[in-house]
Design an enzyme around this catalytic site. Structure first.
Site, PDB file in Angstrom:
ATOM      1  N   CYS A 133     -49.956 -14.743 -15.255  1.00 36.85           N
ATOM      2  CA  CYS A 133     -49.386 -15.847 -15.520  1.00 36.85           C
ATOM      3  C   CYS A 133     -50.050 -17.103 -15.566  1.00 36.85           C
ATOM      4  O   CYS A 133     -49.650 -18.031 -16.262  1.00 36.85           O
ATOM      5  CB  CYS A 133     -48.086 -16.159 -14.578  1.00 36.85           C
ATOM      6  SG  CYS A 133     -48.727 -16.176 -12.846  1.00 36.85           S
ATOM      7  N   GLU A 141     -40.466 -17.719 -10.398  1.00 37.60           N
ATOM      8  CA  GLU A 141     -41.917 -17.994 -10.588  1.00 37.60           C
ATOM      9  C   GLU A 141     -42.069 -17.390 -11.910  1.00 37.60           C
ATOM     10  O   GLU A 141     -42.143 -16.435 -12.099  1.00 37.60           O
ATOM     11  CB  GLU A 141     -42.824 -17.078  -9.524  1.00 37.60           C
ATOM     12  CG  GLU A 141     -42.758 -17.388  -8.158  1.00 37.60           C
ATOM     13  CD  GLU A 141     -43.396 -18.841  -7.647  1.00 37.60           C
ATOM     14  OE1 GLU A 141     -44.442 -19.147  -8.568  1.00 37.60           O
ATOM     15  OE2 GLU A 141     -42.951 -19.481  -7.037  1.00 37.60           O
TER      16      GLU A 141
HETATM   17  P1  NAD Z   1     -39.310  -9.875 -17.035  1.00 36.83           P
HETATM   18  O1  NAD Z   1     -38.654 -11.064 -16.900  1.00 36.83           O
HETATM   19  O2  NAD Z   1     -39.151  -9.070 -18.274  1.00 36.83           O
HETATM   20  O3  NAD Z   1     -38.839  -8.831 -15.978  1.00 36.83           O
HETATM   21  C1  NAD Z   1     -38.954  -9.349 -14.628  1.00 36.83           C
HETATM   22  C2  NAD Z   1     -38.243  -8.361 -13.507  1.00 36.83           C
HETATM   23  O4  NAD Z   1     -36.855  -8.866 -13.918  1.00 36.83           O
HETATM   24  C3  NAD Z   1     -38.082  -7.121 -13.743  1.00 36.83           C
HETATM   25  O5  NAD Z   1     -37.849  -6.173 -12.567  1.00 36.83           O
HETATM   26  C4  NAD Z   1     -36.744  -6.815 -14.687  1.00 36.83           C
HETATM   27  O6  NAD Z   1     -36.227  -5.458 -14.507  1.00 36.83           O
HETATM   28  C5  NAD Z   1     -35.832  -8.028 -13.843  1.00 36.83           C
HETATM   29  N1  NAD Z   1     -34.827  -8.207 -14.993  1.00 36.83           N
HETATM   30  C6  NAD Z   1     -34.583  -8.365 -16.348  1.00 36.83           C
HETATM   31  N2  NAD Z   1     -33.438  -8.736 -16.611  1.00 36.83           N
HETATM   32  C7  NAD Z   1     -32.842  -9.022 -15.650  1.00 36.83           C
HETATM   33  C8  NAD Z   1     -31.395  -9.457 -15.425  1.00 36.83           C
HETATM   34  N3  NAD Z   1     -30.714  -9.628 -16.480  1.00 36.83           N
HETATM   35  N4  NAD Z   1     -30.957  -9.606 -14.160  1.00 36.83           N
HETATM   36  C9  NAD Z   1     -31.910  -9.519 -12.831  1.00 36.83           C
HETATM   37  N5  NAD Z   1     -32.942  -8.930 -13.173  1.00 36.83           N
HETATM   38  C10 NAD Z   1     -33.646  -8.758 -14.429  1.00 36.83           C
HETATM   39  O7  NAD Z   1     -40.771 -10.206 -16.963  1.00 36.83           O
HETATM   40  P2  NAD Z   1     -42.038  -8.878 -16.842  1.00 36.83           P
HETATM   41  O8  NAD Z   1     -42.327  -8.601 -18.314  1.00 36.83           O
HETATM   42  O9  NAD Z   1     -41.856  -7.919 -15.928  1.00 36.83           O
HETATM   43  O10 NAD Z   1     -43.286  -9.806 -16.445  1.00 36.83           O
HETATM   44  C11 NAD Z   1     -44.050 -10.863 -17.076  1.00 36.83           C
HETATM   45  C12 NAD Z   1     -43.660 -12.240 -17.035  1.00 36.83           C
HETATM   46  O11 NAD Z   1     -43.741 -12.503 -15.574  1.00 36.83           O
HETATM   47  C13 NAD Z   1     -44.690 -13.232 -17.752  1.00 36.83           C
HETATM   48  O12 NAD Z   1     -43.630 -14.398 -18.209  1.00 36.83           O
HETATM   49  C14 NAD Z   1     -45.469 -13.899 -16.591  1.00 36.83           C
HETATM   50  O13 NAD Z   1     -45.804 -15.112 -17.002  1.00 36.83           O
HETATM   51  C15 NAD Z   1     -44.302 -13.772 -15.493  1.00 36.83           C
HETATM   52  N6  NAD Z   1     -45.004 -13.977 -14.117  1.00 36.83           N
HETATM   53  C16 NAD Z   1     -45.012 -15.098 -13.480  1.00 36.83           C
HETATM   54  C17 NAD Z   1     -45.833 -15.191 -12.254  1.00 36.83           C
HETATM   55  C18 NAD Z   1     -45.727 -16.405 -11.416  1.00 36.83           C
HETATM   56  O14 NAD Z   1     -46.304 -16.408 -10.272  1.00 36.83           O
HETATM   57  N7  NAD Z   1     -45.293 -17.688 -12.028  1.00 36.83           N
HETATM   58  C19 NAD Z   1     -46.285 -14.071 -11.811  1.00 36.83           C
HETATM   59  C20 NAD Z   1     -46.577 -12.869 -12.488  1.00 36.83           C
HETATM   60  C21 NAD Z   1     -45.819 -12.963 -13.737  1.00 36.83           C
END
Ligand code: NAD
Length: 479
Positions: free
Chosen positions: A284, A250
């Site tokens: 999002c 997502e």
């Molecule tokens: P992010 O991708 O920076 O981090 C999300 C998670 O991934 C965190 O727990 C982080 O520690 C982890 N992560 C980071 N690098 C990783 C790796 N190499 N391997 C495994 N895990 C890793 O996102 P964010 O800044 O926390 O959230 C914002 C983003 O989320 C925005 O782009 C938003 O649109 C999206 N979002 C989407 C939805 C949806 O339903 N489509 C819902 C909420 C947020």
């Protein structure tokens, strides 16, 4: 940091465990340190996965109604504790208290909703080509799920992953965002009081590069359920490739909002403005760009600028009446500021906002409206994730739909019109996972929240979201 601030522990196999390394968690409205949480290493992750694996077969062997009963008990515990949980979310994430309370209540409702599916998990009996043969399609759990969470709706997203996973017979290891892990440990504390068998639900906190990567690269994970950015989703796909691990992604959005000449402008301004300031624009599926038809453009822009400019913002705990809190961190603030500056350099006009405002501390950005935007600008193509609304004027619905569909993202979209034929045309021609007609988000738990293009793979909620956590097993019986 004062000695009263908590040091949280991972929740593995039904036990809270001290860690050797920690990360600090901050309040984005003030910059103060709130807690310390484990920076989990690969060995911690493997222990959590082993606990989940060890518990899974016995968990799946229970009737689904028994599994669902635990979800209902957790929901009841959450409802007894709404103000405290909401405060913890506001402290570490920055959303206003009313929204944090909505998130907590919605989480409890979601657990109850997914529990209702226990008696509705259905297979199929399929007609055979052969005499005396029966073909059965069973739905079975995948095994061990890794749930990796972002920070914007951190409490709800625990439930969105664990509830369908558990009711269908999987076990789970959750990794909260390093920005907002406190509420996840509080969730685990409540869950620990309802007697859930050890190992069914586990929490390991830590950074993406260390803890997240250890989870996604492990052979012990049968499904990665990830919510976050496109960039991280792409890295996770690479990491999961060696083991061909099932993915549910997502990812981000760049939701277009189309306002036609025949729109109810009061409604459009109120809905789009609400969507842009909720959670400080860090959602999002919130309107990230507007295409307004020329006949109403001047009036729409003027009203939107007034409404956005009047938005109150600040520290939601110190000033409970503010409509909007801070952004999540310095990196978020820098990104939003830089995108606005680039848009201005590329020819956009600032109608309101455009700066940090006068708040003494915290990661605040003013509610901002930009006009004169063009489709080739970065601000119309990349996710801002802040309270910034770029507006482009269009001639007609053809142009609006073409521009809306011209995006790397494909999560949500919206259109404002009083004409039924235009609304139906939007249903046919807008290529998105979701379209809201005459309103903005949020999605319903009985719907299916899923994006196309780079917004993700698979989806969440409802029957289709539930079955993402199962695989089919087809049995041919000649008898
Ligand atoms: P992010 O991708 O920076 O981090 C999300 C998670 O991934 C965190 O727990 C982080 O520690 C982890 N992560 C980071 N690098 C990783 C790796 N190499 N391997 C495994 N895990 C890793 O996102 P964010 O800044 O926390 O959230 C914002 C983003 O989320 C925005 O782009 C938003 O649109 C999206 N979002 C989407 C939805 C949806 O339903 N489509 C819902 C909420 C947020």
């Amino acid at each position: 940091m004062s000695s009263q601030q908590p040091v949280y522990q991972n929740y593995i196999n039904g036990t809270f465990e001290a860690a050797s390394e920690h990360l600090e968690v901050f309040n984005p409205a003030t910059g103060e340190t709130l807690s310390r949480v484990p920076e989990s290493r690969a060995e911690d992750v493997e222990r959590a996965l082993a606990a989940a694996r060890g518990a899974q077969k016995a968990w799946a062997a229970r009737p689904a109604v028994e599994r669902a009963a635990y979800l209902r008990r957790i929901a009841a515990k959450i409802r007894e504790d709404v103000p405290r949980l909401a405060r913890i979310i506001t402290q570490e994430q920055g959303k206003v208290t009313a929204l944090a309370e909505t998130e907590v209540n919605f989480t409890a409702d979601y657990l109850d909703y997914m529990a209702e599916w226990a008696r509705r998990i259905e297979g199929e009996i399929i007609e055979s080509d052969r005499p005396n043969e029966n073909i059965f399609l069973f739905r079975k759990p995948l095994g061990v799920v890794a749930g990796i969470l972002p920070w914007n709706f951190p409490f709800f997203l625990i439930a969105r992953k664990m509830a369908p996973a558990l009711v269908t017979g999987n076990t789970i290891v959750i990794k909260p965002s390093e920005e907002t892990p406190n509420n996840c440990f509080e969730f685990a504390r409540l869950l620990d009081t309802v007697g859930l068998p050890a190992g069914v639900f586990n929490v390991v906190s830590g950074s993406g590069a260390t803890t997240g990567n250890a989870l996604t690269a492990s052979r012990e994970v049968d499904m990665i359920s990830f919510t976050g950015s496109v960039a991280t989703g792409s890295r996770i796909m690479t990491s999961a490739a060696d083991n061909i691990t099932k993915l549910n992604l997502e990812l981000g959005g760049k939701a277009p909002a189309i306002v036609l000449d025949d729109a109810d402008l009061d409604l459009a301004v109120q809905a789009i403005r609400g969507s842009r300031i909720i959670n400080s624009g860090q959602v999002c599926n919130c309107a990230e760009r507007v295409y307004v038809q020329r006949g109403v453009a001047d009036e729409f822009i003027e009203r939107m600028a007034r409404a956005m400019g009047a938005t109150t913002y600040g520290d939601p705990l110190a000033q409970p009446d503010v409509e909007m809190g801070p952004l999540i961190n310095q990196a978020g603030l820098d990104k939003v500021g830089a995108m606005v500056q680039t848009a201005l350099a590329d020819g956009a006009e600032l109608v309101t906002g455009g700066g940090l405002g006068d708040r003494p501390r915290g990661y605040h950005y003013q509610p901002t409206v930009l006009t004169g935007c063009r489709q080739d600008m970065q601000i119309m193509r990349q996710e801002v994730f802040g309270p910034v609304l770029p507006i482009q004027v269009v001639e007609d619905m053809d142009e609006a739909i073409a521009l809306a569909n011209d995006s790397d993202y494909g999560l949500t979209s919206s259109i404002y019109t009083r004409n039924l034929a235009s609304a139906m045309r939007a249903c046919r021609e807008i290529d998105y996972g979701e379209t809201y007609i005459n309103r903005e988000n949020f999605e319903a738990m009985q719907g299916f929240h899923a994006g196309v293009r780079k917004s993700g793979i698979g989806g969440a909620d409802g029957k289709h979201g539930l079955y993402e956590y199962t695989h089919s097993h087809v049995v041919y019986l000649e008898a």
